[in-house]
Scaffold this motif. Sequence first.
Motif, PDB file in Angstrom:
ATOM      1  N   LEU A 120     -15.015 -17.251  30.598  1.00 19.07           N
ATOM      2  CA  LEU A 120     -15.960 -18.266  30.125  1.00 19.07           C
ATOM      3  C   LEU A 120     -17.305 -17.630  29.770  1.00 19.07           C
ATOM      4  N   ALA A 121     -17.731 -16.665  30.583  1.00 22.09           N
ATOM      5  CA  ALA A 121     -18.990 -15.963  30.311  1.00 22.09           C
ATOM      6  C   ALA A 121     -18.924 -15.235  28.972  1.00 22.09           C
ATOM      7  N   LEU A 122     -17.793 -14.570  28.711  1.00 22.59           N
ATOM      8  CA  LEU A 122     -17.620 -13.857  27.445  1.00 22.59           C
ATOM      9  C   LEU A 122     -17.609 -14.831  26.270  1.00 22.59           C
ATOM     10  N   TYR A 123     -16.925 -15.971  26.448  1.00 20.74           N
ATOM     11  CA  TYR A 123     -16.869 -17.004  25.407  1.00 20.74           C
ATOM     12  C   TYR A 123     -18.280 -17.499  25.070  1.00 20.74           C
ATOM     13  N   ILE A 124     -19.071 -17.804  26.099  1.00 16.54           N
ATOM     14  CA  ILE A 124     -20.427 -18.329  25.892  1.00 16.54           C
ATOM     15  C   ILE A 124     -21.329 -17.268  25.264  1.00 16.54           C
ATOM     16  N   LYS A 125     -21.166 -16.029  25.706  1.00 21.67           N
ATOM     17  CA  LYS A 125     -21.987 -14.929  25.178  1.00 21.67           C
ATOM     18  C   LYS A 125     -21.669 -14.657  23.707  1.00 21.67           C
ATOM     19  N   GLU A 126     -20.378 -14.544  23.380  1.00 20.46           N
ATOM     20  CA  GLU A 126     -19.984 -14.132  22.028  1.00 20.46           C
ATOM     21  C   GLU A 126     -19.985 -15.269  21.016  1.00 20.46           C
ATOM     22  N   ARG A 127     -19.485 -16.430  21.423  1.00 19.94           N
ATOM     23  CA  ARG A 127     -19.340 -17.518  20.440  1.00 19.94           C
ATOM     24  C   ARG A 127     -20.534 -18.469  20.414  1.00 19.94           C
ATOM     25  N   LEU A 128     -21.162 -18.676  21.583  1.00 22.10           N
ATOM     26  CA  LEU A 128     -22.305 -19.592  21.623  1.00 22.10           C
ATOM     27  C   LEU A 128     -23.636 -18.843  21.613  1.00 22.10           C
ATOM     28  N   LYS A 129     -23.544 -17.492  21.697  1.00 17.18           N
ATOM     29  CA  LYS A 129     -24.729 -16.629  21.617  1.00 17.18           C
ATOM     30  C   LYS A 129     -25.785 -16.980  22.674  1.00 17.18           C
ATOM     31  N   LYS A 130     -25.320 -17.145  23.925  1.00 15.50           N
ATOM     32  CA  LYS A 130     -26.220 -17.463  25.032  1.00 15.50           C
ATOM     33  C   LYS A 130     -26.289 -16.299  26.023  1.00 15.50           C
ATOM     34  N   LYS A 131     -27.408 -16.218  26.727  1.00 11.66           N
ATOM     35  CA  LYS A 131     -27.589 -15.201  27.772  1.00 11.66           C
ATOM     36  C   LYS A 131     -27.043 -15.755  29.086  1.00 11.66           C
ATOM     37  N   VAL A 132     -26.063 -15.041  29.677  1.00 12.10           N
ATOM     38  CA  VAL A 132     -25.315 -15.584  30.821  1.00 12.10           C
ATOM     39  C   VAL A 132     -25.518 -14.738  32.085  1.00 12.10           C
ATOM     40  N   LEU A 133     -25.627 -15.429  33.213  1.00 12.03           N
ATOM     41  CA  LEU A 133     -25.630 -14.788  34.533  1.00 12.03           C
ATOM     42  C   LEU A 133     -24.472 -15.375  35.329  1.00 12.03           C
ATOM     43  N   MET A 134     -23.706 -14.513  36.001  1.00  7.42           N
ATOM     44  CA  MET A 134     -22.604 -14.982  36.849  1.00  7.42           C
ATOM     45  C   MET A 134     -22.923 -14.708  38.318  1.00  7.42           C
ATOM     46  N   VAL A 135     -22.377 -15.546  39.196  1.00 10.19           N
ATOM     47  CA  VAL A 135     -22.532 -15.304  40.639  1.00 10.19           C
ATOM     48  C   VAL A 135     -21.289 -15.806  41.375  1.00 10.19           C
ATOM     49  N   SER A 136     -20.869 -15.041  42.383  1.00  9.84           N
ATOM     50  CA  SER A 136     -19.764 -15.468  43.249  1.00  9.84           C
ATOM     51  C   SER A 136     -20.356 -15.913  44.580  1.00  9.84           C
ATOM     52  N   VAL A 137     -19.952 -17.089  45.050  1.00  9.26           N
ATOM     53  CA  VAL A 137     -20.410 -17.569  46.365  1.00  9.26           C
ATOM     54  C   VAL A 137     -19.242 -17.592  47.350  1.00  9.26           C
ATOM     55  N   ASP A 138     -18.209 -16.796  47.044  1.00  8.85           N
ATOM     56  CA  ASP A 138     -17.018 -16.724  47.899  1.00  8.85           C
ATOM     57  C   ASP A 138     -17.276 -15.720  49.023  1.00  8.85           C
TER      58      ASP A 138
END
Length: 466
Positions: A120-138
């Motif tokens: 999803l991060a790659l999709y948003i970055k490449e197709r929607l041209k947005k700056k993305v931050l990911m975090v795991s809370v597991d």
Amino acid sequence: MFDNLTERLNRTLKNISGKGRITEDNIKDTLREVRTALLEADVALPVVKSFTQKVKEKALGQEVSLSLTPGQEFIKTVYAQLVETMGGETAELNLATQPPAVILLAGLQGAGKTTSAAKLALYIKERLKKKVLMVSVDTYRPAAIDQLLTLAKEINVDAFPSDPKSTPEAIAAAALAEAKARFYDVLIVDTAGRLAVDEFMMDEVKKLHAVVNPIETLFVVDAMTGQDAANTAKAFAEALPLTGVILTKADGDARGGAALSVREITGKPIKFIGMGEKVAALEPFHPDRIASRILDMGDLLSLIEQLQRSTDVEKAKKMAEKIKKGKGFTFDDFLSQLQEMKKMGGLTGLMDKLPGMGNLSDQIKSKVNDKQLLHMEAIICSMTKKERRKPEIIKGSRKRRIAAGAGVQIQEVNQLLKQFEMMQKMMKKMGSGGMRNMMRGMMGGLSRMGMGGMPNFPGMGGMFKR
């Protein structure tokens, strides 16, 4: 994908395609077969009942179009109902909020949440041209935090360094503060999974939801669990304000029960569908296109979009110009085409979107695999630069060296040389035509390259307009 359902529905709908008119009597048996096909595909019983009842009502109550036979009209009705059952309209990802837009992913253990977060991060970055931050809370599975960091590095997206000793809420709050401070457009929160729906899990996810206030709360579910996927999604939807579903591992689901059950049982749209292990293998869920695939009509729109994203247009134009000027088609050109095809998901990824694949025999389907593409690539890579430009110099000792270097039998080298010669002649005849002819030539050439009965698709070229 949906192989079993496609085969069964095709066989069933053929029985009515030649009928002169649609009556309750002559569609009774067909509807019974449709019902059986859906149940075998592990579609939830309430959905099956609703589906067949609506198809019956629409088929008997409509006027037959002058351009269609009654049988075709019935198939059109089945298609329309499949689209409606899966949600009708394509549900877009909603990021319309003050940045950062927070996306919370929830689901059971093993459903593919962490991989889906990266996709999803790659999709948003490449197709929607947005700056993305990911975090795991597991915090229960430190390996999940490491996995997210590894995937983030692979796709070149930032990941917040989670502390496993901290609480999920504290990590989420810190990640949100970081996203605000560094002006990220989107924050994706990957939550912990459980083996089953339990009260403790729901309480934790509710607390996380309150902390980050996500605009999108997506339930990630394994398509191969069939109607259980829809039932689990329903349980989550009752506890959380879900905005949609990500259906994972759909490429391994020959039945299709989850795709057909989720929307009607949960009332929540499927927003994305995972079609492979690669991080780029995430597609927006288009109900009309999925219905086309189920009825073996193909999905040419997705194929064209995929081609446009994956193809190096400038490289293709240069190759087309070179062929147009009579400079010839070389093994370097062919290697370039093979690599373009790999970016598009290989032969199996392409075939899933082509119409009429359900009519191929299992024997032919078994011959069409991406291992053959890898063998071709290995053989070409074992050639010298001169051999790639002038394959006519490849004789006995050269063939043995190339076969040994590629790890294949000498017969495969002979076969590739013979078929490449045919492909050269075909490319020469094409002349101009740009991308359209390049793809038509590529598919035509591959249909002859050791794939026996694989059909040459004459309509392929018309899809790729310049």
